[in-house]
Design an enzyme around this catalytic site. Structure first.
Site, mmCIF file in Angstrom:
data_model
loop_
_atom_site.group_PDB
_atom_site.id
_atom_site.type_symbol
_atom_site.label_atom_id
_atom_site.label_comp_id
_atom_site.label_asym_id
_atom_site.label_seq_id
_atom_site.Cartn_x
_atom_site.Cartn_y
_atom_site.Cartn_z
ATOM 1 N N LYS A 279 0.832 -1.195 0.000
ATOM 2 C CA LYS A 279 0.000 0.000 0.000
ATOM 3 C C LYS A 279 0.870 1.248 0.000
ATOM 4 C CE LYS A 279 -3.588 -2.135 2.929
ATOM 5 N NZ LYS A 279 -4.769 -2.047 2.068
ATOM 6 N N ARG A 353 -10.087 -11.947 1.727
ATOM 7 C CA ARG A 353 -10.965 -13.002 1.205
ATOM 8 C C ARG A 353 -10.271 -14.359 1.231
ATOM 9 N NH1 ARG A 353 -11.724 -9.630 -4.134
ATOM 10 N NH2 ARG A 353 -11.253 -8.079 -2.547
#
Length: 504
Positions: A279, A353
């Site tokens: 990020k 996920r």
């Protein structure tokens, strides 16, 4: 554990002669009840004059603060406006209580007597009115503070409140649930607020002691056990960290609860750097809160256990750090998940996920739950689509989805149902594996694809996926929360569980 003193609430039948701050609860259209009228007479009509303007009590949470004359035993009298009687709800009362707590704190007051006279037109019992105001006071009063040398350190800042005007036994009984909810919310907030060097996979189990104290069984699975279970997706998420992943299993069964449990699965990424798809600095700053889903499950379990709810519930927390290193998960890796399905990885910053895939399969196959609910700070796209007002809800069960949305409206944690359709599976096709772990264009509404991916691991159980991204923190003070963690989801799920129990 850096957590503020817990306010003390006591039920009383009458205003104590020692009460120094008296708070009168008043709706816009009612005249004073007997207790307020007597106090007004003692003050020479000052109260009624201060409240005589039609707009004075119209805004719920507004405080009319008066210094009492010397002849009055109370030093300060505050009228807390509740707005129009027909608009009073459990949520509006809590918010008014939060604003009252902020007002008292701004005046340096640490004790108060909150007085309720009979109110016409309010569709709530008096004990519930007082208790909901108390809940708001507790939630707004919570503070996380790790400063050792702040001004006033060591001073007793405990808020002590007497609640007068409903039967003391009824108020005390209602406070059991209210205090349990506040306990769960506050502890979930503390977990989220903790810095990443204070909360991580190696010590997460130490922070679960309040669960054990509440009578909840806690089981921890280490990396070796996860490997035996084939939970390679969760292990891959944490492979770049020096601290290996864990799974925490929380088990609570109240008296008379059914054999088949409700199951709650929480994403517990203690810090999310993005892995090799790292990020940017601004995105990474708040990633200590990427375990907000797991914290909400912890808070819910505390809230249920401490009120002795006759519920059977299990919580499963996938705990990991997503870090870059020579061992980290890589784009184009293919992983065999615990379900046996293979997954081709693309963006290592879509790690949640993967973690949930193994945890959902494990929960479905081990516990045979009647419903599975997962909470995760999962996708940026749900925030872009819904803004700051709603979190995303996906479900395979229409009735449960409607119940949860209603529960969220009741407590101020709002959800909007988003599509869960088989057509999204087309974007998850891989030429080399059973699934790709996200659609080709992550900017093109990724949240429904994430939900579609997760459904493949639920074993066709009734299932709700709550994408609470961007709801875990607030940058500014709110009526029910200071700047920092919100514990979003705890109150909605507690309300849903209790409402479902009443219906069934």
């Amino acid at each position: 554990m850096p957590q503020s003193p817990v306010p003390v609430f006591e039920a009383a039948d009458e205003i104590s002669a020692e009460a120094s701050v008296v708070v009168i609860l008043q709706t816009a259209q009612d005249g004073f009840g007997p207790r307020a009228a007597a106090l007004d007479a003692e003050m020479g009509g000052i109260l009624s004059r201060a409240c005589s303007e039609p707009a004075a009590l119209a805004e719920s949470g507004a405080c009319i603060d008066l210094i009492a004359p010397k002849a009055v035993s109370a030093r300060r009298v505050i009228v807390l406006a509740l707005g129009k009687a027909e608009a009073v709800t459990a949520l509006s009362l809590a918010r008014a209580g939060g604003l009252l707590a902020a007002h008292l704190e701004s005046k340096g007051e640490c004790s108060a007597t909150v007085v309720l006279d009979p109110i016409a037109g309010v569709d709530l019992p008096g004990a519930e009115v007082l208790a909901r105001v108390a809940l708001g006071m507790r939630l707004r009063r919570y503070r996380f503070d790790m400063r050792n040398q702040r001004q006033g350190a060591g001073a007793d800042r405990t808020l002590r409140v007497q609640l007068v005007g409903a039967g003391s036994a009824d108020v005390s009984a209602t406070l059991v649930r209210i205090n349990a909810i506040a306990d769960g919310v506050e502890y979930a907030r503390t977990l989220i607020n903790l810095p990443p060097n204070h909360l991580h996979p190696d010590n997460f189990h130490d922070h679960l002691e309040p669960l054990r104290e509440a009578g909840i069984d806690v089981e921890m699975l280490d990396a070796a056990q996860l490997k035996e279970l084939g939970m390679n997706a969760l292990l891959a998420v944490g492979s770049g960290s020096a601290r290996p992943p864990r799974v925490a299993i929380l088990h609570y069964r109240g008296k008379g609860a059914p054999a088949q449990p409700l199951a709650f699965v929480g994403k517990g990424v203690c810090f999310d750097s993005g892995g090799l798809c790292i990020k940017g600095g601004a995105q990474m700053f708040d990633m200590k809160a990427d375990m907000g889903g797991a914290a909400a499950v912890v808070g819910l379990m505390i809230a249920l256990a401490r009120q002795g709810s006759p519920i059977h519930a299990v919580g499963v927390l996938g705990i990991a750090e997503n870090m870059p290193s020579g061992n980290a998960l890589k784009p184009r890796d293919i992983i065999t998940t615990a379900s046996g399905q293979t997954v081709e990885v693309f963006d290592t910053d879509a790690e949640g996920r993967l973690l949930l895939a193994d945890c959902l399969h494990y929960t479905a196959t081990r516990f045979n739950p009647s419903v599975i609910v997962d909470l995760a700070t999962l996708t940026y796209s749900v925030t872009r689509g819904l803004g700051s007002i709603f979190a995303g809800l996906f479900s395979t069960d229409d009735a449960i989805a409607s119940q949860m949305i209603a529960a969220g409206e009741a407590v101020g944690e709002r959800f909007w149902r988003l599509p869960l359709d088989r057509a999204y599976d087309e974007g998850l096709q891989s030429p080399f594996a059973d699934l790709r772990h996200h659609a080709k264009d992550m900017e093109d509404g990724d949240a429904p694809y994430a939900a579609a991916f997760l459904r493949h691991f639920t074993q066709d159980r009734p299932w709700v996926h709550l994408d609470i991204a961007s709801k875990e923190l607030t940058d500014t003070d709110r009526p029910l929360a200071r700047q920092g963690a919100t514990a979003f989801g705890v109150q909605m799920l507690e309300e849903w569980v209790q409402a479902s129990r009443r219906v069934n």
